[in-house]
Design an enzyme around this catalytic site. Structure first.
Site, PDB file in Angstrom:
ATOM      1  N   ALA A  63       1.052  -1.072  -0.200  1.00  0.00           N
ATOM      2  CA  ALA A  63       0.178   0.160   0.575  1.00  0.00           C
ATOM      3  C   ALA A  63       0.652   1.674  -0.297  1.00  0.00           C
ATOM      4  CB  ALA A  63      -1.031   0.223   1.283  1.00  0.00           C
ATOM      5  N   GLY A 108       0.764  -5.254   0.726  1.00  0.00           N
ATOM      6  CA  GLY A 108      -0.517  -5.510  -0.034  1.00  0.00           C
ATOM      7  C   GLY A 108       0.190  -5.546  -1.252  1.00  0.00           C
ATOM      8  N   GLU A 111      -0.230  -9.376   0.150  1.00  0.00           N
ATOM      9  CA  GLU A 111      -1.909  -9.447   0.342  1.00  0.00           C
ATOM     10  C   GLU A 111      -2.942 -10.012  -1.012  1.00  0.00           C
ATOM     11  OE1 GLU A 111      -2.113  -6.081   2.525  1.00  0.00           O
ATOM     12  OE2 GLU A 111      -2.721  -7.328   4.204  1.00  0.00           O
ATOM     13  N   GLU A 131       4.284  -4.449   7.926  1.00  0.00           N
ATOM     14  CA  GLU A 131       3.689  -4.239   8.326  1.00  0.00           C
ATOM     15  C   GLU A 131       4.280  -3.554  10.133  1.00  0.00           C
ATOM     16  OE1 GLU A 131       2.142  -6.246   6.170  1.00  0.00           O
ATOM     17  OE2 GLU A 131       0.955  -5.079   5.193  1.00  0.00           O
TER      18      GLU A 131
HETATM   19  N1  DAK Z   1       4.635   3.353  -1.357  1.00  0.00           N
HETATM   20  C1  DAK Z   1       4.735   3.712  -1.634  1.00  0.00           C
HETATM   21  N2  DAK Z   1       5.840   4.081  -1.864  1.00  0.00           N
HETATM   22  C2  DAK Z   1       6.635   3.634  -2.206  1.00  0.00           C
HETATM   23  C3  DAK Z   1       6.430   2.085  -1.820  1.00  0.00           C
HETATM   24  C4  DAK Z   1       4.785   2.237  -0.640  1.00  0.00           C
HETATM   25  N3  DAK Z   1       4.710   0.645  -0.818  1.00  0.00           N
HETATM   26  N4  DAK Z   1       7.557   1.264  -2.134  1.00  0.00           N
HETATM   27  C5  DAK Z   1       8.002   1.697  -2.522  1.00  0.00           C
HETATM   28  N5  DAK Z   1       8.471   3.279  -3.509  1.00  0.00           N
HETATM   29  C6  DAK Z   1       8.683   4.371  -3.951  1.00  0.00           C
HETATM   30  C7  DAK Z   1       9.710   4.834  -2.956  1.00  0.00           C
HETATM   31  O1  DAK Z   1       9.428   6.018  -2.075  1.00  0.00           O
HETATM   32  C8  DAK Z   1      10.757   5.575  -4.363  1.00  0.00           C
HETATM   33  O2  DAK Z   1      10.365   6.277  -4.352  1.00  0.00           O
HETATM   34  P1  DAK Z   1      11.586   7.792  -4.788  1.00  0.00           P
HETATM   35  O3  DAK Z   1      11.933   8.155  -4.301  1.00  0.00           O
HETATM   36  O4  DAK Z   1      11.875   7.193  -5.949  1.00  0.00           O
HETATM   37  O5  DAK Z   1      10.289   8.885  -5.327  1.00  0.00           O
HETATM   38  C9  DAK Z   1      10.420   3.877  -5.909  1.00  0.00           C
HETATM   39  O6  DAK Z   1       9.089   3.737  -4.976  1.00  0.00           O
HETATM   40  C10 DAK Z   1      11.525   3.434  -5.216  1.00  0.00           C
HETATM   41  O7  DAK Z   1      12.064   2.597  -4.271  1.00  0.00           O
HETATM   42  P2  DAK Z   1      13.006   1.765  -3.811  1.00  0.00           P
HETATM   43  O8  DAK Z   1      14.369   3.689  -3.899  1.00  0.00           O
HETATM   44  O9  DAK Z   1      13.174   2.914  -2.667  1.00  0.00           O
HETATM   45  O10 DAK Z   1      13.932   1.275  -4.299  1.00  0.00           O
HETATM   46  P3  DAK Z   1      14.517  -0.006  -3.750  1.00  0.00           P
HETATM   47  O11 DAK Z   1      14.929  -0.809  -4.142  1.00  0.00           O
HETATM   48  O12 DAK Z   1      15.511   1.037  -2.630  1.00  0.00           O
HETATM   49  O13 DAK Z   1      13.817  -0.384  -2.427  1.00  0.00           O
HETATM   50  C11 DAK Z   1      11.831  -1.745  -1.825  1.00  0.00           C
HETATM   51  C12 DAK Z   1      12.854  -1.317  -2.840  1.00  0.00           C
HETATM   52  C13 DAK Z   1      10.824  -2.291  -2.233  1.00  0.00           C
HETATM   53  C14 DAK Z   1      12.808  -2.728  -0.511  1.00  0.00           C
HETATM   54  C15 DAK Z   1      11.263  -0.120  -0.785  1.00  0.00           C
HETATM   55  O14 DAK Z   1      10.983   0.747  -1.702  1.00  0.00           O
HETATM   56  C16 DAK Z   1      10.773  -0.796  -0.090  1.00  0.00           C
HETATM   57  O15 DAK Z   1      10.858  -1.415   1.238  1.00  0.00           O
HETATM   58  N6  DAK Z   1       9.142  -0.126  -0.170  1.00  0.00           N
HETATM   59  C17 DAK Z   1       8.356   0.136   0.861  1.00  0.00           C
HETATM   60  C18 DAK Z   1       7.785  -1.920   0.804  1.00  0.00           C
HETATM   61  C19 DAK Z   1       6.636  -1.864   2.421  1.00  0.00           C
HETATM   62  O16 DAK Z   1       7.118  -2.016   3.623  1.00  0.00           O
HETATM   63  N7  DAK Z   1       5.425  -2.335   1.846  1.00  0.00           N
HETATM   64  C20 DAK Z   1       4.325  -2.735   2.611  1.00  0.00           C
HETATM   65  C21 DAK Z   1       3.985  -1.143   3.197  1.00  0.00           C
HETATM   66  S1  DAK Z   1       2.524  -1.419   4.285  1.00  0.00           S
HETATM   67  C22 DAK Z   1      -5.028  -1.205   6.247  1.00  0.00           C
HETATM   68  C23 DAK Z   1      -4.322  -1.027   4.917  1.00  0.00           C
HETATM   69  C24 DAK Z   1      -3.323  -1.605   3.758  1.00  0.00           C
HETATM   70  C25 DAK Z   1      -1.939  -2.095   4.477  1.00  0.00           C
HETATM   71  C26 DAK Z   1      -2.348  -1.786   5.550  1.00  0.00           C
HETATM   72  C27 DAK Z   1      -3.085  -1.137   7.008  1.00  0.00           C
HETATM   73  N8  DAK Z   1      -5.310  -0.234   6.965  1.00  0.00           N
HETATM   74  C28 DAK Z   1      -6.318   0.476   5.625  1.00  0.00           C
HETATM   75  C29 DAK Z   1      -6.028  -1.492   7.434  1.00  0.00           C
HETATM   76  C30 DAK Z   1      -0.985  -2.605   3.814  1.00  0.00           C
HETATM   77  C31 DAK Z   1      -0.057  -2.044   4.466  1.00  0.00           C
HETATM   78  C32 DAK Z   1       1.820  -2.329   2.859  1.00  0.00           C
HETATM   79  O17 DAK Z   1       1.384  -2.619   2.025  1.00  0.00           O
END
Ligand code: DAK
Length: 262
Positions: A63, A108, A111, A131
């Site tokens: 997400a 997400g 998921e 998360e």
């Molecule tokens: N959201 C927004 N932007 C993201 C992103 C994300 N999840 N993942 C990557 N990006 C963006 C980065 O900010 C970056 O943008 P710029 O800085 O270039 O503008 C671009 O994508 C490239 O990312 P990186 O530079 O970080 O690329 P790397 O290769 O170095 O790293 C990575 C890739 C996938 C390891 C890293 O980007 C990363 O850790 N991303 C986050 C992964 C993550 O934690 N995903 C889970 C998100 S939490 C709920 C509803 C939904 C959810 C929970 C609760 N309710 C409301 C109940 C769900 C939650 C989630 O999914």
């Protein structure tokens, strides 16, 4: 649409989440567009869907953390509901959906892949529920679907530790059915989708419904669900064509029965 690509090639459609600059992260607009795309699928002609992400790095990196970071409790709940509704629509789409996971499938992203019927992935794929490291719980069904897919113990370990796993481990624990070199992934997904699309569509749909609905109830009720969906295949042209071909004299048999979906 800004973030969704849709392509139908005969009976197989491909939906691509197309926001590569943010590694295809799911913001509200992506979810809205995906919702509209699912509603617009022509179920009279399309028999199997492939879901993938644009680029060769990420399926869906979760997400959108930027969008989520400023949400109030009420907004967070609404965002969770939006995601859950779309994911449920995907899960209950009458026809099968194959997730072709071509890179990161985090939060997400993991998921949404679990809302699909089948997951296959590329060698560079990475799965995880990060998360709890962000101070939230998985919010798009992760606590529920991961446990149902890989078992309670493994799901709890992955969710509590927030550890990402690579494709080979995802394969070992049964999160994906197969791992392919990146350049072969879509070809393999299309091959599987075409195989599914060649089978009797009413029967395939009823199998999906029987499996999905049966898993929500006890075995006695599940068997009744199966009986009804089995019965529902009879008197259809598909059933007549399939069994008719089996019973036909050898010289009249066809290799691929032209099922009509009626
Ligand atoms: N959201 C927004 N932007 C993201 C992103 C994300 N999840 N993942 C990557 N990006 C963006 C980065 O900010 C970056 O943008 P710029 O800085 O270039 O503008 C671009 O994508 C490239 O990312 P990186 O530079 O970080 O690329 P790397 O290769 O170095 O790293 C990575 C890739 C996938 C390891 C890293 O980007 C990363 O850790 N991303 C986050 C992964 C993550 O934690 N995903 C889970 C998100 S939490 C709920 C509803 C939904 C959810 C929970 C609760 N309710 C409301 C109940 C769900 C939650 C989630 O999914």
């Amino acid at each position: 649409m800004d973030f969704i690509l849709y392509e139908a090639d005969g009976a197989v459609a491909t939906i691509t989440i197309n926001r590569p600059k943010a590694l295809n992260a799911l913001n509200s607009q992506v979810l809205d567009e995906l919702d509209q795309t699912l509603d617009a699928i022509n179920l009279d002609t399309v028999r199997c869907v492939i879901l993938t992400g644009a680029g060769d790095k990420s399926f869906v990196a979760g997400a959108d953390i930027g969008e989520m970071s400023t949400l109030t409790k009420a907004e967070g709940e609404a965002f969770g509901k939006k995601g859950n509704d779309v994911f449920r629509k995907l899960e209950t789409l009458p026809i099968p959906v194959i997730a072709a996971v071509n890179g990161f499938a985090l939060g997400g992203g993991c998921e949404i892949s679990m809302s699909c019927d089948i997951r296959i992935c590329s060698e560079n794929a990475m799965f995880g529920q990060p998360e709890v490291g962000l101070g939230i719980t998985p919010g798009f069904g992760g606590t529920q679907r991961l446990a149902r897919t890989v078992g309670v113990g493994m799901a709890k370990q992955l969710i509590y530790t927030a550890r990402n796993i690579k494709a080979d481990e995802a394969y070992r624990i049964g999160l994906v059915n197969a791992v392919y070199p990146q350049e072969e992934l879509m070809e393999q997904a299309k091959k599987m989708a075409s195989t599914i699309a060649k089978n009797a569509p009413i029967a395939v749909r009823n199998c999906k419904k029987a499996i999905n609905d049966g898993l929500q109830v006890d075995i006695d009720q599940a068997i009744v669900i199966e009986e009804k969906l089995f019965g529902g295949c009879f008197e259809t042209e598909d059933q007549k064509a399939g069994m008719g071909n089996f019973l036909a004299p050898k010289e009249q048999k066809v290799k691929v029965v032209p099922f009509k979906n009626c």
